[in-house]
Design an enzyme around this catalytic site. Structure first.
Site, PDB file in Angstrom:
ATOM      1  N   HIS A 187      52.779  42.445  -9.589  1.00 41.96           N
ATOM      2  CA  HIS A 187      54.202  42.776  -9.565  1.00 41.96           C
ATOM      3  C   HIS A 187      54.719  43.007  -8.155  1.00 41.96           C
ATOM      4  O   HIS A 187      55.927  42.949  -7.921  1.00 41.96           O
ATOM      5  CB  HIS A 187      54.454  44.017 -10.431  1.00 41.96           C
ATOM      6  N   GLU A 194      26.231  34.956 -27.664  1.00 46.13           N
ATOM      7  CA  GLU A 194      27.480  34.657 -28.361  1.00 46.13           C
ATOM      8  C   GLU A 194      28.119  33.404 -27.773  1.00 46.13           C
ATOM      9  O   GLU A 194      27.816  32.994 -26.655  1.00 46.13           O
ATOM     10  CB  GLU A 194      28.447  35.833 -28.248  1.00 46.13           C
ATOM     11  N   SER A 206      55.305  36.916 -10.124  1.00 41.07           N
ATOM     12  CA  SER A 206      54.501  35.905 -10.810  1.00 41.07           C
ATOM     13  C   SER A 206      54.692  34.532 -10.191  1.00 41.07           C
ATOM     14  O   SER A 206      55.748  34.223  -9.622  1.00 41.07           O
ATOM     15  CB  SER A 206      54.881  35.850 -12.293  1.00 41.07           C
ATOM     16  N   LYS A 222      59.181  35.848 -26.133  1.00 45.49           N
ATOM     17  CA  LYS A 222      58.088  34.877 -26.066  1.00 45.49           C
ATOM     18  C   LYS A 222      56.740  35.549 -26.319  1.00 45.49           C
ATOM     19  O   LYS A 222      55.882  34.999 -27.030  1.00 45.49           O
ATOM     20  CB  LYS A 222      58.082  34.196 -24.695  1.00 45.49           C
ATOM     21  N   ASP A 223      56.569  36.727 -25.739  1.00 43.32           N
ATOM     22  CA  ASP A 223      55.303  37.441 -25.935  1.00 43.32           C
ATOM     23  C   ASP A 223      55.133  37.878 -27.383  1.00 43.32           C
ATOM     24  O   ASP A 223      54.021  37.843 -27.923  1.00 43.32           O
ATOM     25  CB  ASP A 223      55.219  38.646 -25.002  1.00 43.32           C
TER      26      ASP A 223
END
Length: 435
Positions: free
Chosen positions: A216, A286, A220, A242-243
């Site tokens: 921040h 895994e 971005s 959107k999130d």
């Protein structure tokens, strides 16, 4: 009243703006999330960062609740997990959420890394390095958690992975005995792994805050990789919507894993209690570690395999220094887009190879794919440089019609530029411009 010293000062400055912008404590959160300026052209790939935050919260809460019923003892660990699944109210769901939450965590983190590689987010070096730190911490946390059920694959997976410490020169054997707490994987090992598994998430949370702080601070990146200070919108409501949509899609797949097919990404051998006297035919980690495991077993030398496997992960630290392009995003580099998808294809193929038995043709395929994996990482800076050189057009090429002579002139010019014959290239361009 005359002489009253408690009269209000009407000249005092008044707070202007909404409460979230005037309250000092809330303002920090507001500037970091609500009113955070974001580039206007962010796409869906940027939602995986917030999904990782959701995964971390899910894992912290579910792990905390599971720890109330788990017993870290080699004689009771497996039975305590069975007790959670059968006797604790909604314990089956809680355990499936935590187990499959790790898989969702790695799905999001691999997509997040791929987005950073494609769009050049790694050029914010501080943010990238903290992200790689988080990736390594997440891998360590996942490995520690995988050993806690104390099933067959948990026990032997811990044995194989910890044995890699023995390849460290001089201090390797001593470190291995210290980690085990004895001469083999035992009760002391389980207690140490449980303690680390409980404490490590708090370190991860601290690193997450540092990751977000530096992100921040500079802002971005965006798909074009260009400065976007004059083309920003607030995070809310443009990107919260959107999130939220990303969370809904995430929840559908996550709930399918939890409620419908919880063993889709698991290993059935972990439903057998740990038996030090019986080694499984195929000891494998895994799925999210399969690519590294495939690279490890592709090299017949033990130490060499461990070093190359480790290099396949920490090579992410070198990515910012390997960038040679004039532009940030691969949107401007069609050749590198091909190299990127070759890298993705080799990663997925190595994951598949890691789940196959250790026999031909999987051994030779793993070796070829390992070479492709590292070659695509090394070819990326070279192809960036070549493409930038190819885009350096002389002025005469812009004004001339595109014909056979145009290609001939351009080919000679590029050849001279590639061999660093700048004067000869300039003379050739001047000569051709007069023809």
């Amino acid at each position: 009243m005359v002489g009253n010293n408690t009269a209000y000062n009407t000249n005092a400055p008044k707070s202007v703006g909404p409460w979230r912008s005037t309250n000092k404590l809330v303002k920090i959160m507001n500037d970091s999330f609500y009113d955070l300026p974001c580039p206007v052209n962010l796409n869906a790939w940027w939602s995986f960062g917030s999904m990782l935050g959701l995964c971390l919260v899910i894992q912290l809460l579910s792990g905390l609740l599971l720890s109330a019923h788990y017993t870290a003892h080699e004689d009771m660990a497996f039975d305590s997990v069975v007790h959670i699944m059968r006797n604790v109210e909604k314990g089956w769901m809680l355990r499936n959420i935590h187990a499959n939450g790790s898989s969702m965590f790695f799905i999001c983190i691999y997509a997040h890394i791929a987005r950073g590689l494609y769009y050049g987010s790694y050029l914010d070096k501080t943010v990238w390095y903290f992200g790689v730190h988080l990736f390594l911490l997440t891998m360590a946390e996942a490995f520690l958690g995988y050993t806690l059920p104390w099933g067959q694959m948990s026990y032997w997976g811990a044995t194989v992975i910890t044995n890699m410490l023995s390849v460290i020169p001089v201090v390797g054997e001593s470190m291995l005995r210290y980690v085990w707490g004895g001469w083999t994987v035992c009760n002391a090992t389980l207690k140490r792994f449980y303690t680390l598994h409980f404490l490590l998430p708090f370190v991860m949370v601290a690193v997450v805050f540092l990751h977000l702080f530096f992100l921040h601070e500079k802002g971005s990146n965006n798909p074009l990789g260009i400065e976007s200070d004059t083309m920003c919108v607030p995070f809310h409501p443009f990107y919260t919507i959107k999130d939220l949509f990303g969370y809904v899609c995430f929840s559908f797949f996550f709930m399918y894993l939890v409620c419908v097919d919880p063993e889709l990404l698991g290993n059935h051998l972990n439903y057998w209690p740990a038996n030090p006297m019986k080694t499984p035919i195929h000891v494998q980690p895994e799925w999210y570690f399969m690519f590294a495991y495939a690279i490890l077993r592709s090299i017949p030398h033990k130490a060499g395999g461990v070093y190359v496997m480790f290099l396949s992960i920490v090579v992410l630290y070198l990515i910012p220094t390997l960038h040679t392009g004039k532009y940030r995003s691969l949107c401007f580099y069609p050749l590198n887009q091909v190299v990127f998808w070759v890298l993705v294809g080799s990663f997925i193929s190595l994951t598949w190879i890691g789940a196959r038995p250790v026999r031909e043709p999987y051994i030779i395929l793993g070796q070829y794919l390992s070479v492709i994996y590292f070659s695509s990482l090394l070819l990326n800076p070279l192809s960036l440089w070549v493409w930038d050189k190819l885009l350096e057009y002389p002025k005469f090429c812009v004004s001339r019609p595109v014909d056979l002579k145009w290609f001939k002139f351009l080919a000679y010019f590029k050849l001279l530029k590639l061999v660093n014959r700048e004067n000869s290239a300039r003379e050739w361009a001047n000569k051709c411009s007069k023809m």
